[in-house]
Scaffold this motif. Structure first.
Motif, mmCIF file in Angstrom:
data_model
loop_
_atom_site.group_PDB
_atom_site.id
_atom_site.type_symbol
_atom_site.label_atom_id
_atom_site.label_comp_id
_atom_site.label_asym_id
_atom_site.label_seq_id
_atom_site.Cartn_x
_atom_site.Cartn_y
_atom_site.Cartn_z
ATOM 1 N N ASN A 182 0.969 -0.945 -0.235
ATOM 2 C CA ASN A 182 0.059 0.053 -0.336
ATOM 3 C C ASN A 182 0.979 1.534 -0.393
ATOM 4 N N ASP A 203 0.093 4.423 0.087
ATOM 5 C CA ASP A 203 -0.173 5.314 0.456
ATOM 6 C C ASP A 203 -0.334 5.707 1.489
ATOM 7 N N ALA A 204 -0.356 4.419 2.204
ATOM 8 C CA ALA A 204 -0.233 4.562 3.662
ATOM 9 C C ALA A 204 1.585 4.020 3.862
ATOM 10 N N TYR A 241 2.173 8.098 3.885
ATOM 11 C CA TYR A 241 1.312 8.214 5.173
ATOM 12 C C TYR A 241 2.687 8.007 6.319
ATOM 13 N N GLU A 291 -7.917 10.330 6.740
ATOM 14 C CA GLU A 291 -9.579 10.237 5.892
ATOM 15 C C GLU A 291 -10.008 8.741 5.748
ATOM 16 N N ASP A 292 -8.678 7.787 4.803
ATOM 17 C CA ASP A 292 -9.662 6.787 4.542
ATOM 18 C C ASP A 292 -8.721 5.989 5.437
ATOM 19 N N GLN A 322 -8.812 2.465 4.701
ATOM 20 C CA GLN A 322 -8.157 1.382 4.266
ATOM 21 C C GLN A 322 -7.376 1.680 3.098
ATOM 22 N N ARG A 323 -6.925 2.882 2.966
ATOM 23 C CA ARG A 323 -6.290 3.349 1.768
ATOM 24 C C ARG A 323 -5.177 4.108 2.127
ATOM 25 N N SER A 324 -5.127 4.427 2.870
ATOM 26 C CA SER A 324 -3.982 5.706 3.782
ATOM 27 C C SER A 324 -3.323 5.359 5.074
ATOM 28 N N GLY A 325 -4.543 4.453 6.023
ATOM 29 C CA GLY A 325 -4.240 4.770 7.289
ATOM 30 C C GLY A 325 -3.567 3.323 7.847
ATOM 31 N N LEU A 326 -3.867 1.685 6.822
ATOM 32 C CA LEU A 326 -3.369 0.519 7.084
ATOM 33 C C LEU A 326 -3.030 0.154 5.938
ATOM 34 N N VAL A 327 -1.839 -1.159 6.333
ATOM 35 C CA VAL A 327 -1.379 -1.906 5.134
ATOM 36 C C VAL A 327 -2.144 -2.688 5.681
#
Lengths: 426, 502
Positions: free
Chosen positions: A292, A294-295, A298, B338-339, B341-346
């Motif tokens: 991921n 994006d993550a 982040y 904000e999202d 699943q998209r950017s907060g977690l792998v």
């Protein structure tokens, strides 16, 4: 860490409209692309938790491939096919004999005795190194199709260092290997950098780099300081003895045991890749970016650096595989086609090995055994060695369709139930 | 004319998703099906739509037992479904999407769109849907795409319509329009099942409410005879605090200061214009606004994920306008993205691995270039315990957790360290009542421990419940600053739409 904020990696797909936007800002990926992603991650074995499934599926894939391969052996023999019309009993027994002879020869040529095992390991070493290169890319979400080209570059540089310098034992071979690794790292790192900075897809760029590497090899082999004296064809000078990978069974005083230190190198590389991926901070970044991006951004990771770094390390591994073919195989010289198809076989091998270093070693030994045994099979029976390529392809088809394997062998795995409950597990 | 589910039970291996559910919808009524995420609502509706087959029980239409082996059978029986995720082809026109699967064909295999186009216009006019038949789906806003889905269902002569979490993707204005359409459908004699976990919505639109918990119908209610908190209790199975308990804020020194901030999108168009504000230690500042008015870009700029064109962001006296996400994290900024699943977690990573997503480079989780997974697992186990993440183990991939537990993993990771500033974007989007309550409590607790908190949310209820001060964003500017006790949802809604209350 750089002072600049990470650049936004180029996004694929259509640009989003400007503000004010309607609806949620982040469109979820469509079901289709999510499905494809899922399939690829499954195929590469990236999310395997249950190691029993991880081992069982490839083994059953191998078994299935051998069965289908037997059918192909049977139907590709014109004499046998004619016999079926005349005497079914005789045809049956002859078919059986043919298949048995083929597989017995395959087994004898790969595992039965010291020399076959030695040949298996000789073939396995570059396969493992190149397979690790591809597997490392998979883990970081990159398709390194360029192992072939990176091997060629590693081979060229390894050979040149091998015959150009006069260095003591051990040091010379180390310098040659390091040079080969650096050459491969550059050849792999450039597509990585291009991907990170411009979004140019690494599948395309690495394939192009493969195409560049082949004529580059031809050209280098014709250079005056490379080409062997008195030869018109493109063949390099012979690598100095000090730069050769020592034969492991040289003390047995038999000249047919070619297994060399390249196999040890491959095992060390597998251990290193395992440590890198699962025990180091860099590997954590690689896997996070792969799963991921994006993550990863982040989390403060520099995605540009990671893409470049992964491809450079993958290139270095492939470069070592190339050097292995020059510094380890008697004759100790570079010639066109010295890489054969190893860089491409490595892709299949990484898939079969579930992108795990231990799996890659096992798959590399298996492919090495098929190669070594295939030669024996070709010599002992009339079956062409090409059947080996068919077997390798069949194995991958079965690995790619684990549902098929599960259906055939009624394997119960955790995955099947996990899918169903995922939607609603509280 | 009615649709009935009788004793529906659905077993997945190891799990009872629906437990002898009885449910009836008559034509001309709206049935609200209320339940938390994972209560089995979607499974039940997938059975009704022929996507799953029930382990036990039967479906009756007008008293006739039905055998559905696929959605085709359900459609033939007059049942239509509007999915949470739209099933539309973006590069096709509205008409092309509507006829997909039931294409009117002339002799020789020629597609006849003329009549279908007429039908689309007629249906659109009849229910006030305002859908242009020749527009391409990808050019339409989400709310209109949803109406295309409704036309698809009506085009197939559905008498019963199932809406699965229909408002999740809509803006507040779109929700109002949508409710109007649903009422028209009802007046026209359609039977409607409205699936949601939002209490206010179900009370506002439904004629009857069925509450589903752990696969079972646990209660029936009529709006007007039941309160939100009673419904919440039925849904969660215990009393729930719908109001966040908090004392008055005691703001101290400014932690975050934003001066004349300008941020542009990927194409160089400015999306935030000269925004200035500050957030002080010990207070919660809420940013309200309709989705897409620059809030996401503001958060990305504050957390280092996008570049600042001009202006300054100062955190604890340091200018971080050009700092990287890591540098900002290291100052002590927690970011709930904000999202999730998209950017907060792998998602394929384990809980342990996700717990160090932004701190893996710090002692003791790594030393030099080597990770210390033992130390990391120890920390993860402590946080999982402390933040009540429901999981069989810290070694399961977070993709196996429910949305609420995934969000708890993020909150634990971000709040588990010494935090000076919290930037939380949509902290409770898509979560059930129980998880919302928990996360709100945690945010207030961080405030009381002295952190400065910036909440960005499109849910007015959330903004009003949490904030000590409210900023309203419209088209990239802050158009109002109000105190929650001095404003009303109506006034806020007006600011959000770019107006001013009279």
């Amino acid at each position: 860490m750089s002072d600049e904020r990470p650049e936004t990696p180029p996004t694929e797909g259509p640009p989003t409209e400007g503000p004010p936007k309607e609806g949620p800002p982040t469109e979820a990926p469509s079901e289709e692309t999510r499905g494809q992603r899922r399939f690829l991650r499954d195929l590469m074995g990236l999310d395997v938790i249950d190691w029993r499934t991880a081992v069982l599926v490839p083994l059953l894939a191998l078994l299935s491939a051998l069965i289908v391969g037997a059918v192909i052996i049977a139907v590709s023999d014109v004499e046998l096919l004619r016999l079926w019309g005349e005497d079914v009993g005789e045809a049956f027994s002859q078919t059986w004999t043919t298949i048995r002879d083929a597989y017995v020869a395959l087994f004898r040529g790969s595992l039965w005795g010291l020399r076959p095992i030695s040949e298996t390991l000789v073939s396995a070493s570059p396969l493992i190194l190149a397979g690790l290169s591809v597997a490392l890319g998979f883990r970081a979400g990159l398709f390194n199709i360029g192992a072939q080209g990176q091997m060629i570059l590693g081979g060229i540089v390894g050979a040149i260092i091998g015959f150009s310098f006069d260095l003591p034992y051990v040091l010379h071979v180390l310098v040659a290997l390091i040079g080969a690794a650096i050459a491969g790292a550059i050849w792999g790192g450039i597509p990585g950098l291009l991907r990170a900075k411009t979004g140019a897809h690494e599948v395309i760029t690495t394939i192009m780099f493969n195409l560049i590497a082949v004529p580059l090899l031809d050209w280098v082999l014709k250079l005056e300081f490379v080409q062997r004296a008195g030869r018109d064809d493109p063949v390099s000078k012979t690598v100095a003895e000090t730069a050769r990978l020592p034969q492991l069974l040289g003390w047995l005083d038999r000249n047919d045991l070619r297994v060399h230190a390249g196999f040890i190198l491959a095992l060390l590389a597998a251990w290193f890749v395992h440590w890198l991926l699962f025990k180091s901070t860099l590997g954590y970044e690689f896997r996070a970016v792969g799963a991921n991006p994006d993550a990863a951004r982040y989390g403060g990771m520099n995605v540009v650096l990671v893409y470049t770094g992964v491809m450079a390390i993958a290139g270095a591994l492939a470069g070592l595989a190339g050097a292995n073919e020059i510094l380890g195989i008697p004759e100790y010289r570079a010639a066109p086609g010295f890489v054969a198809q190893i860089g491409f076989d490595a892709i299949a091998l990484a898939l079969l090995g579930r992108s795990h270093p231990a799996g890659v070693v096992a798959a590399g030994v298996l492919f090495g055994a098929l190669r070594a045994g295939g030669q024996q099979m070709q010599a002992a029976t009339d079956i062409p060695i090409d059947i080996i390529v068919v077997l390798q392809a069949l194995i991958i088809v079965f690995v790619a369709a684990p549902a098929l394997i599960r259906a055939i062998y009624r394997v119960r795995t955790g995955e099947g139930t996990g899918q169903l409950t995922k939607g609603w597990a509280a | 004319m009615e649709l009935e589910l009788r004793g529906i039970t659905k077993r997945f291996p190891g799990v009872l998703a629906n437990d002898s559910v009885d449910l009836t919808v008559r034509q001309g009524e709206i049935l609200g099906l209320l339940g938390e995420n994972g209560a089995g609502k979607t499974t039940l509706m997938n059975i009704l739509y022929g996507l799953y087959s029930a382990t036990e029980g039967e479906i009756l239409v007008d008293g006739q037992p039905q055998q559905f082996s696929g959605p085709g059978d359900a459609i033939a029986a007059g049942i239509g479904m509007v999915h949470q995720h739209f099933m539309l082809v973006p590069v096709f026109t509205v008409t092309e999407n509507v006829v997909l699967g039931v294409e009117p064909t002339l002799a020789g295999g020629v597609l006849d769109l003329k009549q279908a186009r007429g039908d689309v216009e007629r249906i659109s006019a009849q229910y006030g849907l305002e859908v242009p038949p020749d527009a391409y789906i990808e050019d339409l806003p989400v709310g209109t795409q949803q109406r295309v889905e409704i036309i698809k269902v009506l085009f197939r002569d559905a008498r019963f319509l199932i809406f699965d979490e229909p408002t999740a993707v809509l803006t507040p204005q779109e929700v109002e329009d949508f409710f109007g359409i649903v009422r028209k459908l009802k007046d026209d004699g359609k039977g409607i099942v409205f699936i949601t976990h939002k209490l206010g919505e179900v009370l506002g639109i439904a004629d009857r409410i069925n509450v589903l918990r752990r696969g079972k119908i646990v209660g029936e209610a009529i709006p007007g005879e039941v309160s939100e908190s009673q419904l919440a209790e039925m849904m969660v199975g215990r009393p729930v605090d719908l109001v966040v308990a908090k004392t008055a804020a005691q703001p101290k020194e400014p932690v975050l200061t934003v001066d004349d901030l300008v941020v542009a999108d990927d194409f160089g168009n400015p999306v935030i214009h000269d925004v200035s504000f500050e957030v002080r230690a010990g207070e919660i500042v809420g940013v309200a606004g309709v989705q897409g008015n620059g809030q996401s870009e503001l958060v990305e700029a504050l957390t280092g994920l996008s570049q600042v064109v001009s202006g300054h962001i100062t955190i604890l006296g340091q200018d971080v306008s050009k700092a990287t996400p890591r540098e900002i994290h290291d100052i002590g900024v927690a970011h709930v993205p904000e999202d999730r699943q998209r950017s907060g977690l792998v998602l394929p990573f384990t809980i342990t691995e996700n717990m160090v997503l932004d701190s893996y480079h710090e002692d003791p989780y790594s030393r030099g270039i080597a990770m210390d997974w033992d130390a990391t697992a120890k920390m993860a186990a402590t946080l999982v315990e402390q933040y009540d993440v429901r999981t069989p183990s810290i070694d399961v991939p977070v993709s196996n957790l429910s949305g609420g537990n995934q969000q708890k993993v993020i909150v634990a990771r971000e709040f588990g360290h010494d935090v000076k500033l919290v930037v939380a974007s949509q902290p409770t989007r898509g979560l059930d009542v129980g998880s919302i309550e928990y996360i709100h409590e945690r945010i207030v607790q961080e405030r009381d421990e002295g952190a400065a908190i910036l909440i960005v949310s499109t849910e007015l209820d959330e903004i009003l419940a949490l904030s000590d001060r409210i900023l309203v964003m419209y088209r990239g500017r802050i158009v109002a600053e109000v105190k929650p006790e001095e404003t009303t949802p109506t006034d806020l809604g007006l600011y959000m739409a770019g107006g001013t209350p009279s």
